[in-house]
Design a protein around this motif. Structure first.
Motif, PDB file in Angstrom:
ATOM      1  N   PHE A  47      -9.969   1.822   9.422  1.00  0.00           N
ATOM      2  CA  PHE A  47      -8.815   1.115   9.975  1.00  0.00           C
ATOM      3  C   PHE A  47      -7.711   2.096  10.365  1.00  0.00           C
ATOM      4  CE2 PHE A  47      -4.649  -0.852   9.258  1.00  0.00           C
ATOM      5  CZ  PHE A  47      -4.730  -1.993  10.036  1.00  0.00           C
ATOM      6  N   LEU A  48      -7.419   3.008   9.453  1.00  0.00           N
ATOM      7  CA  LEU A  48      -6.359   3.990   9.714  1.00  0.00           C
ATOM      8  C   LEU A  48      -6.712   4.877  10.897  1.00  0.00           C
ATOM      9  CD1 LEU A  48      -5.553   4.905   6.015  1.00  0.00           C
ATOM     10  CD2 LEU A  48      -4.040   3.705   7.611  1.00  0.00           C
ATOM     11  N   ILE A  49      -7.952   5.288  10.941  1.00  0.00           N
ATOM     12  CA  ILE A  49      -8.383   6.156  12.035  1.00  0.00           C
ATOM     13  C   ILE A  49      -8.321   5.413  13.363  1.00  0.00           C
ATOM     14  CG2 ILE A  49     -10.461   7.209  13.033  1.00  0.00           C
ATOM     15  CD1 ILE A  49     -11.030   8.425  10.349  1.00  0.00           C
ATOM     16  N   SER A  50      -8.661   4.147  13.330  1.00  0.00           N
ATOM     17  CA  SER A  50      -8.624   3.349  14.556  1.00  0.00           C
ATOM     18  C   SER A  50      -7.188   3.216  15.071  1.00  0.00           C
ATOM     19  CB  SER A  50      -9.208   1.954  14.309  1.00  0.00           C
ATOM     20  OG  SER A  50      -8.271   1.158  13.610  1.00  0.00           O
ATOM     21  N   ARG A  51      -6.233   3.358  14.172  1.00  0.00           N
ATOM     22  CA  ARG A  51      -4.828   3.289  14.596  1.00  0.00           C
ATOM     23  C   ARG A  51      -4.277   4.676  14.910  1.00  0.00           C
ATOM     24  NH1 ARG A  51      -2.548  -1.638  13.935  1.00  0.00           N
ATOM     25  NH2 ARG A  51      -0.502  -0.680  14.180  1.00  0.00           N
ATOM     26  N   GLY A  52      -5.158   5.642  14.872  1.00  0.00           N
ATOM     27  CA  GLY A  52      -4.733   6.975  15.311  1.00  0.00           C
ATOM     28  C   GLY A  52      -4.428   7.963  14.209  1.00  0.00           C
ATOM     29  N   ALA A  53      -4.583   7.528  12.976  1.00  0.00           N
ATOM     30  CA  ALA A  53      -4.295   8.452  11.875  1.00  0.00           C
ATOM     31  C   ALA A  53      -5.344   9.555  11.829  1.00  0.00           C
ATOM     32  CB  ALA A  53      -4.265   7.696  10.554  1.00  0.00           C
ATOM     33  N   ARG A  54      -4.900  10.767  11.591  1.00  0.00           N
ATOM     34  CA  ARG A  54      -5.831  11.878  11.474  1.00  0.00           C
ATOM     35  C   ARG A  54      -5.652  12.598  10.143  1.00  0.00           C
ATOM     36  NH1 ARG A  54      -7.828   9.328  14.253  1.00  0.00           N
ATOM     37  NH2 ARG A  54      -8.649   9.576  16.353  1.00  0.00           N
ATOM     38  N   LYS A  55      -4.416  12.921   9.843  1.00  0.00           N
ATOM     39  CA  LYS A  55      -4.144  13.643   8.606  1.00  0.00           C
ATOM     40  C   LYS A  55      -3.915  12.647   7.480  1.00  0.00           C
ATOM     41  CE  LYS A  55      -3.558  17.359   6.320  1.00  0.00           C
ATOM     42  NZ  LYS A  55      -4.770  18.221   6.218  1.00  0.00           N
ATOM     43  N   MET A  56      -4.846  12.597   6.540  1.00  0.00           N
ATOM     44  CA  MET A  56      -4.700  11.673   5.421  1.00  0.00           C
ATOM     45  C   MET A  56      -4.637  12.447   4.109  1.00  0.00           C
ATOM     46  SD  MET A  56      -7.069   8.426   6.417  1.00  0.00           S
ATOM     47  CE  MET A  56      -8.360   8.781   7.601  1.00  0.00           C
ATOM     48  N   LEU A  57      -3.807  11.965   3.223  1.00  0.00           N
ATOM     49  CA  LEU A  57      -3.671  12.607   1.913  1.00  0.00           C
ATOM     50  C   LEU A  57      -4.076  11.623   0.816  1.00  0.00           C
ATOM     51  CD1 LEU A  57      -0.119  14.210   2.293  1.00  0.00           C
ATOM     52  CD2 LEU A  57      -2.329  15.113   3.044  1.00  0.00           C
ATOM     53  N   PHE A  58      -4.379  12.177  -0.326  1.00  0.00           N
ATOM     54  CA  PHE A  58      -4.678  11.314  -1.470  1.00  0.00           C
ATOM     55  C   PHE A  58      -3.796  11.741  -2.641  1.00  0.00           C
ATOM     56  CE2 PHE A  58      -6.515   8.911  -4.671  1.00  0.00           C
ATOM     57  CZ  PHE A  58      -7.513   8.072  -4.172  1.00  0.00           C
ATOM     58  N   VAL A  59      -2.886  10.872  -3.027  1.00  0.00           N
ATOM     59  CA  VAL A  59      -2.050  11.162  -4.189  1.00  0.00           C
ATOM     60  C   VAL A  59      -2.794  10.653  -5.418  1.00  0.00           C
ATOM     61  CG1 VAL A  59       0.183  10.806  -5.298  1.00  0.00           C
ATOM     62  CG2 VAL A  59       0.041  10.942  -2.810  1.00  0.00           C
ATOM     63  N   ALA A  60      -3.539  11.539  -6.045  1.00  0.00           N
ATOM     64  CA  ALA A  60      -4.280  11.153  -7.241  1.00  0.00           C
ATOM     65  C   ALA A  60      -3.286  10.931  -8.377  1.00  0.00           C
ATOM     66  CB  ALA A  60      -5.282  12.232  -7.618  1.00  0.00           C
ATOM     67  N   GLY A  61      -2.269  11.766  -8.400  1.00  0.00           N
ATOM     68  CA  GLY A  61      -1.157  11.554  -9.333  1.00  0.00           C
ATOM     69  C   GLY A  61      -1.495  11.831 -10.778  1.00  0.00           C
ATOM     70  N   LEU A  62      -2.786  11.862 -11.082  1.00  0.00           N
ATOM     71  CA  LEU A  62      -3.127  12.055 -12.482  1.00  0.00           C
ATOM     72  C   LEU A  62      -3.718  13.442 -12.694  1.00  0.00           C
ATOM     73  CD1 LEU A  62      -6.115  11.246 -11.570  1.00  0.00           C
ATOM     74  CD2 LEU A  62      -5.591   9.047 -12.565  1.00  0.00           C
TER      75      LEU A  62
END
Lengths: 329, 329
Positions: free
Chosen positions: B165-180
């Motif tokens: 979904f995000l990619i279809s909206r043009g997102a390329r750079k994605m991060l993951f806040v694992a936080g733990l």
DNA sequence: CTGAAAGCGCTAACAC
DNA sequence: GTGTTAGCGCTTTCAG
């Protein structure tokens, strides 16, 4: 599972000596103690507290009874109690009960010989109060009168402060979304104080200025939304609204905003409880609450018998955040 | 407190008959049953479950162990479990444990002969797993391997959907806040799946694209805020961020907004858990989660022995709310 | 259908 | 310092 007798045999002592080592009470020669401890460590022996509880006629359990669980406020209470409970070795059991569920929950609690009960829901029927007293449980807010005076929350100072604040900003018409049934509301000092204050200031209180609802049968957020929707439908005018808890206030604000009203410009909203995420919303929710840590600490101390029997008084505080900044046009 | 023997005497029967009436098991003549029941009602006799548990070598308690309590998600889990627990007569005890607290909590749990344990924190040391097995407790997510496969949550489908979904909206750079902490994260399938997906799509994953933190030592909301502040400070560019739970996502969004960024226009934010108030925020928080009711139901059913031993698989679902609607400029 | 006897694993109270 | 003796209030087992 290995038991005391086996540990005793392996350590060449009697049961009693093992008991003394485990409980830390009574005299045990240091070298015996070490020998027994070694066996305990090696075998991974874990005492059976059920048996211990049976003999001592009590347990290390504290029951906390709440009307609903959707409200994060209760989590805060549990967290605060748990922190203190750990110090005394208490364990917390949580029960949800409202109306007809209460008897079975209380029977469960009594039959497990809890050390104490902290009640956030309806008052207990007398027969259960009696049962709880017979098992020596300490009660907080269990019944009417004396019992309920243990650890009473005093909202009057903070409410006065909040209402003075609203009036100083030009608010005149104030409502109170009690959101709960009259039965539940009758145990509470907030609505009465609200009415008293209005009278004191010569502000007229009309029918419908106190809004009852079916919380906790429906969850607070939903009840708050319904209340706001109803007010919008009726086209009623008002400057400020108190909601009996923060979740209800959040639901109320949401419905107001959906209805095109601005908070706090069109009306101030003030909740109760100061749930942790109050400041994560827009606008940040103003609220009135006592310190949960303190409350939890007092509850557990009382149950542990470390607090005066008289019952402490906890004073609530007003947190004037954005949602309270009504603007008189 | 009146006991079985007295009830028996008053009803002119033996202890055993009272037991049969109370438990509903075994044959009792209808008129005897009524006579005994009458005495029970009149005296308000409440059986001592501690004694019963001692003999039967088990209790009706389920322990639920969580890493922190500030997160309303756990309340939802507790609520769901409680609803189901009621059907079987189970009672829930909640424990908060992380790292060094775990052993004492497990000893407590074992010494109370719980019927089952549902674990949301670190895996248990083997010796306690053994102890729990010896007392016949049913374990959910207690250890590595087999045990953890009971009731596993499958995030892959929903995560794929969200990332597509995000990619279809043009997102390329994605991060993951694992936080733990990495220790905690290692029990989880989400970060690995995230990395795998990025690789699959040929999107570069750089050092620092997975953000670790000190949750649950600090609460999720605070950890989320810190993560966002750090990213703002570094001036890093990104289109979308996953946060390991909703509270963290809310903290993250708040810090981003304070830093002048717009969600989701500047970056989409997606959480996990679907806490109830997700839609009360602005923007409404998109999230990925399994059905909590279902999870609670499965846990309790398993402990009650009413579910297949194999362990059910629960598939998470993607809830595409406002915060996910990234806009490619 | 009903009852008597034998513990469950531990602790309290007292002896030694 | 350590051990012995009695239960705690209930269920299990088996005998009637």
């Amino acid at each position: 599972m290995i038991d005391r007798k086996e540990v005793a045999k392996l350590a060449n002592v009697s049961c009693m000596t093992v008991t003394r080592v485990v409980s830390g009470k009574g005299y045990v020669a240091e070298k015996t103690r070490r020998r027994v401890q070694k066996v305990i460590d090696e075998t991974g022996y874990i005492p059976n507290k059920i048996a211990a509880n049976l003999v001592s006629r009590k347990s290390n359990r504290i029951a906390i009874i709440v009307p609903e669980l959707a409200n994060p406020y209760y989590l805060q209470v549990v967290e605060a109690m748990m922190a203190q409970a750990k110090k005394y070795g208490y364990v917390l059991s949580i029960f949800k009960a409202y109306e007809e569920e209460l008897p079975e929950v209380l029977e469960e609690v009594i039959s497990n010989r809890v050390a104490g009960v902290v009640n956030y829901t309806l008052r207990f029927p007398p027969r259960y109060i009696k049962g709880l007293e017979e098992i020596g449980a300490r009660l907080i807010r269990a019944g009417e009168g004396k019992e309920s005076r243990k650890l009473s929350l005093d909202y009057s100072g903070a409410m006065r402060e909040a209402m003075d604040f609203l009036i100083s900003r030009g608010a005149r018409k104030m409502l109170f979304v009690a959101g709960l049934t009259e039965q539940f509301a009758s145990y509470d000092s907030r609505v009465p104080f609200f009415c008293e204050y209005m009278r004191e200031k010569g502000l007229r209180l009309e029918a419908g200025d106190i809004l009852y609802g079916d919380y906790p049968l429906r969850d607070a957020y939903a009840v708050g939304q319904s209340a706001a929707e109803e007010l919008l439908r009726q086209g009623r005018r008002f400057d400020a609204v108190f909601c009996i808890n923060d979740m209800m206030a959040l639901g109320f604000m949401r419905a107001m905003k959906k209805g095109g009203r601005r908070i706090p410009e069109d009306a101030a909203v003030i909740g109760f409880d100061n749930i942790r995420m109050s400041d994560a919303f827009e606008p940040e929710l103003a609220t009135i609450a006592a310190d949960t840590e303190e409350e939890g600490r007092l509850c557990v101390d009382f149950i542990a018998g470390r607090a005066e029997q008289k019952g402490a008084k906890l004073a609530a505080v007003f947190y004037p955040r954005q949602s309270a900044f009504f603007v008189k046009r």
